[in-house]
Design an enzyme around this catalytic site. Structure first.
Site, PDB file in Angstrom:
ATOM      1  N   LYS A 199      -9.586  -0.912 -10.258  1.00 40.05           N
ATOM      2  CA  LYS A 199      -8.547  -0.064 -10.756  1.00 40.05           C
ATOM      3  C   LYS A 199      -6.958  -0.584  -9.870  1.00 40.05           C
ATOM      4  CE  LYS A 199      -6.523   3.481  -8.549  1.00 40.05           C
ATOM      5  NZ  LYS A 199      -5.245   3.283  -9.043  1.00 40.05           N
ATOM      6  N   GLY A 228      -4.424  -1.623   0.428  1.00 34.59           N
ATOM      7  CA  GLY A 228      -3.240  -0.749   0.183  1.00 34.59           C
ATOM      8  C   GLY A 228      -2.943   0.089   1.807  1.00 34.59           C
ATOM      9  N   SER A 229      -2.778   1.437   1.671  1.00 32.62           N
ATOM     10  CA  SER A 229      -2.029   1.774   2.792  1.00 32.62           C
ATOM     11  C   SER A 229      -3.207   1.928   3.900  1.00 32.62           C
ATOM     12  CB  SER A 229      -1.371   3.280   2.587  1.00 32.62           C
ATOM     13  OG  SER A 229      -2.412   3.985   1.983  1.00 32.62           O
ATOM     14  N   THR A 230      -3.014   2.118   5.067  1.00 32.59           N
ATOM     15  CA  THR A 230      -3.995   2.278   6.258  1.00 32.59           C
ATOM     16  C   THR A 230      -4.475   3.649   6.135  1.00 32.59           C
ATOM     17  OG1 THR A 230      -2.748   0.706   7.348  1.00 32.59           O
ATOM     18  CG2 THR A 230      -4.154   2.532   8.803  1.00 32.59           C
ATOM     19  N   GLY A 283      -6.906   3.598   3.592  1.00 29.05           N
ATOM     20  CA  GLY A 283      -8.050   2.802   4.151  1.00 29.05           C
ATOM     21  C   GLY A 283      -9.075   3.733   4.820  1.00 29.05           C
ATOM     22  N   GLU A 330      -8.029  -4.143   3.455  1.00 29.84           N
ATOM     23  CA  GLU A 330      -6.620  -5.222   3.722  1.00 29.84           C
ATOM     24  C   GLU A 330      -5.349  -4.126   3.830  1.00 29.84           C
ATOM     25  OE1 GLU A 330      -3.506  -6.642   3.816  1.00 29.84           O
ATOM     26  OE2 GLU A 330      -3.978  -7.978   1.772  1.00 29.84           O
ATOM     27  N   CYS A 367       2.595  -6.613   2.920  1.00 29.55           N
ATOM     28  CA  CYS A 367       1.769  -6.125   3.984  1.00 29.55           C
ATOM     29  C   CYS A 367       1.947  -7.155   5.162  1.00 29.55           C
ATOM     30  CB  CYS A 367       0.279  -6.040   3.662  1.00 29.55           C
ATOM     31  SG  CYS A 367      -0.365  -7.911   2.696  1.00 29.55           S
ATOM     32  N   GLU A 394       5.024   1.136   9.447  1.00 29.74           N
ATOM     33  CA  GLU A 394       5.350   0.094   8.293  1.00 29.74           C
ATOM     34  C   GLU A 394       6.280   0.977   7.479  1.00 29.74           C
ATOM     35  OE1 GLU A 394       2.208  -0.439   5.141  1.00 29.74           O
ATOM     36  OE2 GLU A 394       2.659  -2.619   5.541  1.00 29.74           O
TER      37      GLU A 394
HETATM   38  P1  NAI Z   1      -1.870   3.851  -1.557  1.00 36.09           P
HETATM   39  O1  NAI Z   1      -2.837   3.315  -0.469  1.00 36.09           O
HETATM   40  O2  NAI Z   1      -2.148   5.104  -1.883  1.00 36.09           O
HETATM   41  O3  NAI Z   1      -2.310   3.134  -2.907  1.00 36.09           O
HETATM   42  C1  NAI Z   1      -3.069   1.775  -2.990  1.00 36.09           C
HETATM   43  C2  NAI Z   1      -4.182   2.026  -3.900  1.00 36.09           C
HETATM   44  O4  NAI Z   1      -5.271   3.079  -3.751  1.00 36.09           O
HETATM   45  C3  NAI Z   1      -3.399   2.644  -5.209  1.00 36.09           C
HETATM   46  O5  NAI Z   1      -4.392   1.820  -6.366  1.00 36.09           O
HETATM   47  C4  NAI Z   1      -3.876   3.936  -5.332  1.00 36.09           C
HETATM   48  O6  NAI Z   1      -4.103   4.617  -6.674  1.00 36.09           O
HETATM   49  C5  NAI Z   1      -5.314   3.765  -4.601  1.00 36.09           C
HETATM   50  N1  NAI Z   1      -5.637   5.162  -3.911  1.00 36.09           N
HETATM   51  C6  NAI Z   1      -4.737   6.440  -3.541  1.00 36.09           C
HETATM   52  N2  NAI Z   1      -5.420   7.269  -2.953  1.00 36.09           N
HETATM   53  C7  NAI Z   1      -6.850   6.898  -3.041  1.00 36.09           C
HETATM   54  C8  NAI Z   1      -8.017   7.471  -2.481  1.00 36.09           C
HETATM   55  N3  NAI Z   1      -8.075   8.603  -2.075  1.00 36.09           N
HETATM   56  N4  NAI Z   1      -9.137   6.868  -2.843  1.00 36.09           N
HETATM   57  C9  NAI Z   1      -9.239   5.422  -3.476  1.00 36.09           C
HETATM   58  N5  NAI Z   1      -7.934   4.936  -3.740  1.00 36.09           N
HETATM   59  C10 NAI Z   1      -6.856   5.346  -3.665  1.00 36.09           C
HETATM   60  O7  NAI Z   1      -0.706   3.273  -1.136  1.00 36.09           O
HETATM   61  P2  NAI Z   1       0.839   4.069  -1.646  1.00 36.09           P
HETATM   62  O8  NAI Z   1       0.730   5.475  -1.792  1.00 36.09           O
HETATM   63  O9  NAI Z   1       1.188   3.533  -2.928  1.00 36.09           O
HETATM   64  O10 NAI Z   1       1.914   3.444  -0.758  1.00 36.09           O
HETATM   65  C11 NAI Z   1       2.281   4.023   0.445  1.00 36.09           C
HETATM   66  C12 NAI Z   1       2.359   3.235   1.750  1.00 36.09           C
HETATM   67  O11 NAI Z   1       1.174   2.331   2.000  1.00 36.09           O
HETATM   68  C13 NAI Z   1       3.446   2.153   1.440  1.00 36.09           C
HETATM   69  O12 NAI Z   1       4.705   2.620   1.819  1.00 36.09           O
HETATM   70  C14 NAI Z   1       3.116   1.288   2.329  1.00 36.09           C
HETATM   71  O13 NAI Z   1       3.630   1.191   3.686  1.00 36.09           O
HETATM   72  C15 NAI Z   1       1.685   1.006   2.278  1.00 36.09           C
HETATM   73  N6  NAI Z   1       1.117  -0.024   1.309  1.00 36.09           N
HETATM   74  C16 NAI Z   1       0.340  -1.189   1.706  1.00 36.09           C
HETATM   75  C17 NAI Z   1       0.092  -2.027   1.115  1.00 36.09           C
HETATM   76  C18 NAI Z   1      -0.552  -3.337   1.680  1.00 36.09           C
HETATM   77  O14 NAI Z   1      -0.504  -3.970   0.807  1.00 36.09           O
HETATM   78  N7  NAI Z   1      -0.865  -3.347   2.604  1.00 36.09           N
HETATM   79  C19 NAI Z   1       0.130  -1.837  -0.508  1.00 36.09           C
HETATM   80  C20 NAI Z   1       0.622  -0.656  -0.936  1.00 36.09           C
HETATM   81  C21 NAI Z   1       1.089   0.241   0.084  1.00 36.09           C
END
Ligand code: NAI
Ligand code: MG
Length: 490
Positions: A194, A246-248, A251, A268, A302, A399
């Protein structure tokens, strides 16, 4: 400059020249379906959501929202493909399929670069020169491992896990898809992936490429959607492993929801990485490294070097040069090859960054912002730094994921080690020094999965990437990246 030339019934077309020497003719359909079992299929719910060009706020296309039933269909297709086809394909033939995907990606690299930039807001020079080539290289690299797994894990029998669910973020859309899919396929698994909701387009282009490559139906399935779609993959009973970037916060949610099941997991997550300038560092190079560390990809990285530590006796000089350099950065149209800083990926992310800038001011830190001309439309944020910050400040601990740097000074190496490690995260770090001994000393004491010396944000498929502490677990890239996708038998 990009030129949108036509909007015929269901395709937008761009003729795009300057940054790409010649024309990349890019077609983006008005609507994209889910990619399941080798075919593009409508979502059960009939629902689609907009994907926006964050540089212009225009809607670029509509993306299918996959629900539980769609995810179930994708997992069933992946299971069937695993049992009947992919597990029977010889490792050397697996390699050929993966090579073919890599070659087709290379052939369409210009188109992928332009689409990545339109959909994500990152500058074309990054998409063109870094993200897309690296994504291809991940497929090339892991194709090479497919028939050599016995060498990766000597004296062990190597078995694939089965069906893997992969959820990726929006900061490196195609690159993260490559990081996830390539090792999974090389190890003999089938995939349900996804993409993030703001950046689905290059994953869907990859679906077209996968279809063209002749990869057997169902080996890779791409289900677009929001967090609920991701949760449906995580909670599906017939998925053997989840890989998440994605976000902690999410995660941790995923970790909790699969606890007690037999699913494997790699995470990650976020970071708040220290970039450390010692007083013997080559200062001009270090300033470039600071800029690259925090302003590359608008700070949506990240492992961004978001906490700068400068040794006291060179701090004034470094800051003076850094501010001068920030003033020169060109912010604006990401499709223009002269642009340094593109658009923030989404309105939500811009709001988050602005919230943190306000918090920094409230916490009493001194703010410095370059004041470039910013386009009227689109989501933009000027490169920002905060001095006079305390270790306990939220802008130092949390972050931000934007072009915002905090600056602290230090006197001794012990002091900077203590400060750099005082973070819930441990993804990366940078060290700038002329002396190998100082670099080795620091790099052995920093609690981070990746430590760069006299460079920053350098990535390579051969090199394992991943974090300590709340930055997650498991490694991606290199031979270590394979272990996340295999069972080892003694
Ligand atoms: P997010 O963690 O919500 O999104 C990442 C992925 O997870 C997206 O594909 C999203 O649709 C999916 N997702 C969201 N909720 C989920 C759930 N309950 N179960 C499974 N998958 C789910 O991150 P978001 O809201 O876009 O960004 C928020 C903050 O997260 C950012 O401000 C940043 O600090 C951090 N972030 C860190 C990343 C990294 O590479 N370490 C990448 C993206 C965001
Ligand atoms: Mg978008």
């Amino acid at each position: 400059m990009a030129k949108k030339v036509t909007k015929k019934e269901d395709v937008f077309s761009w003729d795009y020249a300057p940054a790409l020497e010649g024309t990349a003719h890019v077609k983006i359909k008005n609507k994209y379906d889910l990619f399941i079992d080798g075919k593009f299929v409508k979502p059960m719910s009939g629902r689609y959501f907009d994907t926006i060009n964050p540089a212009t706020e225009e809607c670029v296309s509509q993306i299918a929202h996959g629900n539980d039933a769609d995810v179930d269909k994708a997992v069933k297709a992946a299971r069937k493909a695993y049992k009947n086809v992919w597990s029977k394909v010889s490792p050397s033939d697996r390699a050929k399929y993966i090579y073919r995907i890599a070659r087709l990606m290379q052939e369409r690299a210009r188109e992928l670069a332009v689409i990545e930039t339109i959909d994500s807001g990152k500058v074309i020079t990054e998409s063109r020169d870094i993200d897309i080539p690296l994504a291809c290289n991940h497929f090339f690299y892991y194709a090479g491992w497919a028939d050599k797994l016995a060498y990766a894990f000597p004296n062990r029998k190597v078995e694939p896990l089965g069906v893997v669910g992969q959820i990726i973020p929006w900061n490196f859309p195609l690159l993260m898809a490559a990081w996830k899919i390539a090792p999974a396929l090389a190890a003999g698994n089938t995939v349900v992936l996804k993409p993030a909701e703001t950046t689905s387009l290059t994953a869907l282009k990859l679906a077209e490429i996968i279809k063209d490559s002749g990869l057997p139906d169902g080996v890779v399935n791409i289900v677009t959607g929001h967090g609920d779609t991701g949760a449906a993959i995580v909670n599906h009973a017939d998925v053997n492993k989840i890989a998440f970037t994605g976000s902690t916060q999410v995660g941790k949610l995923i970790q909790a929801s699969i606890a007690g099941t037999d699913k494997k997991l790699t995470l990650e997550l976020g970071g708040k990485s220290a970039n450390i300038i010692l007083d013997d560092a080559p200062i001009d190079q270090a300033v470039e490294g600071i800029v690259n560390g925090i302003f590359f990809n608008q700070g949506h990285v990240c492992c961004a070097g978001s906490r700068l530590f400068v040794q006291e006796n060179v701090a004034d000089l470094v800051l003076k040069k850094l501010k001068r350099r920030m003033d020169q950065l060109i912010i604006g149209d990401p499709l223009d090859k002269n642009t340094d800083i593109g658009a923030i990926n989404s309105k939500e992310q811009l709001n988050t960054i602005n919230k943190y800038i306000a918090i920094g001011k409230d916490e009493g830190a001194d703010i410095y912002q370059a004041s470039p001309k910013v386009p009227e439309k689109g989501y933009y944020c000027a490169p920002t730094l905060f001095t006079d910050v305390a270790q306990s400040n939220r802008i130092v601990q949390e972050e931000i994921f934007g072009p915002v740097l905090t600056v602290q000074t230090f006197r001794t190496v012990d002091e900077v080690i203590q400060k750099a490690n005082n973070s819930p995260y441990g993804l990366a770090a940078g060290i700038w020094s002329d002396k190998g001994a100082r670099v080795f000393n620091l790099s052995s004491k920093l609690k981070a999965g990746v430590v760069w010396a006299n460079t920053y944000n350098k990535f390579d498929p051969t090199s394992p990437f991943g974090g300590y502490k709340e930055s997650g677990f498991g490694r991606e890239g290199g031979v270590h990246g394979l272990s996340a996708y295999v069972n080892l038998k003694s």
